[in-house]
Write a protein that holds these residues in place. Structure first.
Motif, PDB file in Angstrom:
ATOM      1  N   PHE A 159      39.219  -2.844 -25.613  1.00  0.00           N
ATOM      2  CA  PHE A 159      39.811  -3.820 -24.708  1.00  0.00           C
ATOM      3  C   PHE A 159      38.986  -3.833 -23.431  1.00  0.00           C
ATOM      4  CE2 PHE A 159      43.766  -2.771 -27.117  1.00  0.00           C
ATOM      5  CZ  PHE A 159      43.993  -4.034 -27.634  1.00  0.00           C
TER       6      PHE A 159
ATOM      7  N   ARG B 128      42.877  -8.286 -19.793  1.00  0.00           N
ATOM      8  CA  ARG B 128      42.880  -7.573 -21.075  1.00  0.00           C
ATOM      9  C   ARG B 128      42.451  -8.536 -22.181  1.00  0.00           C
ATOM     10  NH1 ARG B 128      45.560  -2.946 -23.194  1.00  0.00           N
ATOM     11  NH2 ARG B 128      46.229  -3.116 -25.363  1.00  0.00           N
TER      12      ARG B 128
ATOM     13  N   VAL C 149      40.115  -8.527 -26.130  1.00  0.00           N
ATOM     14  CA  VAL C 149      39.414  -7.728 -27.140  1.00  0.00           C
ATOM     15  C   VAL C 149      37.914  -7.782 -26.873  1.00  0.00           C
ATOM     16  CG1 VAL C 149      38.905  -7.485 -29.596  1.00  0.00           C
ATOM     17  CG2 VAL C 149      41.207  -8.107 -28.863  1.00  0.00           C
TER      18      VAL C 149
ATOM     19  N   THR D 111      32.744  -5.588 -32.153  1.00  0.00           N
ATOM     20  CA  THR D 111      33.497  -6.844 -32.227  1.00  0.00           C
ATOM     21  C   THR D 111      32.558  -8.035 -32.087  1.00  0.00           C
ATOM     22  OG1 THR D 111      35.496  -5.831 -31.324  1.00  0.00           O
ATOM     23  CG2 THR D 111      35.312  -8.222 -31.170  1.00  0.00           C
TER      24      THR D 111
ATOM     25  N   PHE E 190      46.395  -1.460 -30.484  1.00  0.00           N
ATOM     26  CA  PHE E 190      45.621  -2.555 -31.068  1.00  0.00           C
ATOM     27  C   PHE E 190      46.481  -3.234 -32.129  1.00  0.00           C
ATOM     28  CE2 PHE E 190      42.120  -4.567 -33.443  1.00  0.00           C
ATOM     29  CZ  PHE E 190      41.337  -5.031 -32.391  1.00  0.00           C
TER      30      PHE E 190
ATOM     31  N   LYS F 209      47.798  -9.030 -33.864  1.00  0.00           N
ATOM     32  CA  LYS F 209      47.270 -10.195 -33.160  1.00  0.00           C
ATOM     33  C   LYS F 209      45.868  -9.922 -32.637  1.00  0.00           C
ATOM     34  CE  LYS F 209      48.232 -13.363 -29.328  1.00  0.00           C
ATOM     35  NZ  LYS F 209      49.152 -13.704 -28.209  1.00  0.00           N
ATOM     36  N   ASP F 210      45.647  -8.716 -32.112  1.00  0.00           N
ATOM     37  CA  ASP F 210      44.313  -8.351 -31.631  1.00  0.00           C
ATOM     38  C   ASP F 210      43.309  -8.351 -32.787  1.00  0.00           C
ATOM     39  OD1 ASP F 210      45.236  -7.909 -28.980  1.00  0.00           O
ATOM     40  OD2 ASP F 210      45.917  -5.902 -29.539  1.00  0.00           O
ATOM     41  N   GLU F 211      43.747  -7.845 -33.934  1.00  0.00           N
ATOM     42  CA  GLU F 211      42.857  -7.751 -35.090  1.00  0.00           C
ATOM     43  C   GLU F 211      42.556  -9.116 -35.702  1.00  0.00           C
ATOM     44  OE1 GLU F 211      42.635  -5.488 -39.436  1.00  0.00           O
ATOM     45  OE2 GLU F 211      44.066  -4.791 -37.931  1.00  0.00           O
TER      46      GLU F 211
END
Length: 326
Positions: A35, A47, A49, A54, A76, A79-81
């Protein structure tokens, strides 16, 4: 700078896509998923990703399947993934550990050419010990993002057989603190990708061409020097090839530009299945294209929305930028 002239060296952009194999080989990336909190003259995000792996994985996935190995914490979310979803990115190697994910905060100067690190919290990344899933161990192309050199060597020991191409990124911290481990890792690497100051630091040479000669003695056969707003330079036994940075009126955030460049570069090479001189030069163009898109918005948001047609259009623009007759 020395630019190739027209199709004799680069071919035409319309031929780029035709060089891809029907079944592209897989590309392994090992690095950070994190992050970030970013502030620049164009705004601020608290904040988002980030992380080298990434940016690399998303950029490379436009060209070839990507095997991702990294570590994240309990914070994590799904939604972040989602940034990896609906792409050719296999997240079987994305380890989840108790605790928080790697967090970095930074602030850019008015002209975006200087960056101040405000916060670095390694969290679960401090105990990262990459373990490749069995199906990742036959990856034909490997990119070792900026992690400890001992871990980079450990990754290569897990890869079965000899990969077609191995590239490595590092930074001043490892050059200063773990020189012996870095030299060991470099013995097994084909391409080293670092910026100009790191090139001089590693080689103890101010001139980049002399620096390249020194680095070739350490193992790599190609050196790619990332030069930010001045583009990138590739040096190998065949000579020097340079690409400019794409001219943008309002770049917002350079955080992932270098990792996106690496993703475009390695993704193209893995996708076309060759690393001859023409392919390497085209890869430099595609790397620069992906890097230029990455800086247009904060974090990887521009890459998230990017379409392959936009990549090809900008690649054609790059060809125009460097084309001339004598």
């Amino acid at each position: 700078m020395l630019f190739g002239s027209q199709s004799r060296n680069l071919g035409t952009i319309s031929k780029f896509a035709k060089s891809f194999q029907e079944k592209p080989v897989s590309l392994l990336v090992v690095g950070s998923v994190a992050f970030d909190a970013i502030e620049s003259p164009y705004g601020k995000v608290d904040r988002i990703v980030g992380g080298a792996a990434t940016y690399f994985a998303v950029a490379a996935s436009f060209f070839t399947p990507v095997n991702l190995v990294a570590i994240v914490g309990e914070d994590f979310s799904a939604k972040d993934e989602s940034i990896f979803h609906r792409r050719k990115i296999d997240t079987a190697g994305l380890e989840r550990a108790p605790g928080k994910s790697f967090f970095w905060a930074g602030k850019y100067s008015e002209h975006l050419n200087e960056r101040e690190t405000l916060v670095t919290e390694l969290n679960v990344f401090a105990d990262f010990n990459p373990k490749l899933p069995e199906k990742f161990r036959k990856s034909s192309h490997v990119f070792l993002a900026n992690i400890a050199p001992a871990l980079q060597s450990g990754v290569l020991k897990q890869v079965k057989g000899k990969p077609k191409l191995v590239a490595l990124d590092t930074m001043n911290y490892w050059i200063e603190r773990t020189p012996a481990e870095l030299r060991e890792a470099l013995q097994h690497v084909d391409i080293l990708m670092i910026n100009d100051s790191e090139t001089r630091q590693l080689s103890n040479e101010h001139n980049l061409l002399l620096a390249a000669r020194h680095i070739f003695k350490l193992g790599p056969t190609s050196l790619i020097v990332k030069r930010g707003e001045y583009g990138a330079m590739m040096v190998d036994a065949r000579g020097v090839f340079c690409v400019p940075a794409f001219p943008l009126e309002e770049p917002h955030d350079p955080t992932g530009a270098g990792d996106s460049f690496a993703g475009g570069f390695m993704g193209y090479l893995a996708g076309c299945g060759t690393s001859n001189d023409g392919a390497l030069r085209r890869a430099m163009i595609y790397g620069s294209v992906l890097g230029s898109f990455a800086v247009e918005e904060f974090g990887p948001e521009r890459l998230r929305k990017l379409k392959r047609s936009e990549i090809e259009s900008r690649a054609r623009h790059f060809l125009k930028l460097t084309q001339f007759k004598l």
